[in-house]
Design an enzyme around this catalytic site. Sequence first.
Site, PDB file in Angstrom:
ATOM      1  N   SER A 131       0.876  -1.197  -0.262  1.00 58.07           N
ATOM      2  CA  SER A 131       0.122   0.012   0.001  1.00 58.07           C
ATOM      3  C   SER A 131       0.814   1.390   0.241  1.00 58.07           C
ATOM      4  CB  SER A 131      -0.887   0.183   1.153  1.00 58.07           C
ATOM      5  OG  SER A 131      -1.400   1.129   1.441  1.00 58.07           O
ATOM      6  N   GLU A 133       0.416   3.727   1.784  1.00 65.39           N
ATOM      7  CA  GLU A 133       0.209   4.231   3.114  1.00 65.39           C
ATOM      8  C   GLU A 133       1.509   3.797   3.716  1.00 65.39           C
ATOM      9  OE1 GLU A 133      -1.677   5.761   5.376  1.00 65.39           O
ATOM     10  OE2 GLU A 133      -3.153   6.356   3.618  1.00 65.39           O
ATOM     11  N   TYR A 154      -2.030   0.664  10.332  1.00 64.89           N
ATOM     12  CA  TYR A 154      -2.291  -0.047   9.064  1.00 64.89           C
ATOM     13  C   TYR A 154      -1.009  -0.180   8.255  1.00 64.89           C
ATOM     14  CZ  TYR A 154      -3.625  -0.925   4.502  1.00 64.89           C
ATOM     15  OH  TYR A 154      -3.831  -1.336   2.928  1.00 64.89           O
TER      16      TYR A 154
END
Length: 339
Positions: A131, A133, A154
């Site tokens: 990801s 992120e 996360y």
Amino acid sequence: MTKRALITGITGQDGSYLAEFLLAKGYEVHGLIRRASTFNTTRIDHLYVDPHESEAKLFLHYGDITDGSRLVTLLAQVRPDEVYHLAAQSHVRVSFDEPEYTGDTTGLGTIRLLEAIRMIGLQCRFYQASSSEMFGAAAPPQNEETPFYPRSPYGAAKVYSYWVARNYREAYGLFAVNGILFNHESPRRGETFVTRKITRSVARIKAGLETELYLGNLDAVRDWGYAPEFVEAMWLMLQQDDPRDYVVATGSAYSVRDFVQFAFDHASLDWEKHVRFDERYLRPTEVDALIGDSSVAKSALGWQAEVHTPDLARIMVDADLKALETEGSPWVHRAWAHD
């Protein structure tokens, strides 16, 4: 010879589009789903074919990414040629409220699956859903060489998964790739994610069912793409001669405020009359800007995004407006066959 694929997270946005994509290419597709007391296969119900019919190509299996022994049993039974690991607790804001659960599923779930592959000696190709992120506070644009700086449980769990996938590639010779996908949306996006929350609210305000939309940080900048295009990139990564990691993104940057304006404008609404700020939707640590450089994917895979944020907002608003027209119609649920 028919290829066989296993998708974890098949009932999610990406899993459903990937299943469609692989079935269209003639794959036999197997999906891992969690047992629930309610129907949780809405996104893939349209793909259902009676498993007793000879042309059945989609099979669902109960299991959980937190259950390592079940993963061993299932992989030994299915013997997939390709494994697409998409399952995770994938909501960034929720990961602050449930950090341990997020680490167990999004992080440790990956090593359970990789270890199951190693233990049974399965010769397969493995896709890990990494990801954007993971980049967090790193300065944009971000590419395959950008250092990770996650700003959420996360993001940190995804960094762990990224490195264990690379470790199993280097230590055991597994064909394992990390697809570092930037934000990608669609009408199948979950309703708690900001883009879908916006477009669903636009449709309901247009229909007179709501008057206000509450959001957090409108200044966050993201690189939003279209999920059906991104799943093709996943497949392309596993068709290469050698495994490596790829950033997948549109390369364009828009703020949440921009997305709001695109969505409301498409419905001929003034967003400033309806959008309200609510600090409850702020993250403890914000990620200011995620903008991807996918030049490697373009040169090596021949992949590039065609749908960008303004078109994406219109696609999603139109889908939510259409959904409202049929809202209230009784759902027809099929009886899935599970092992």
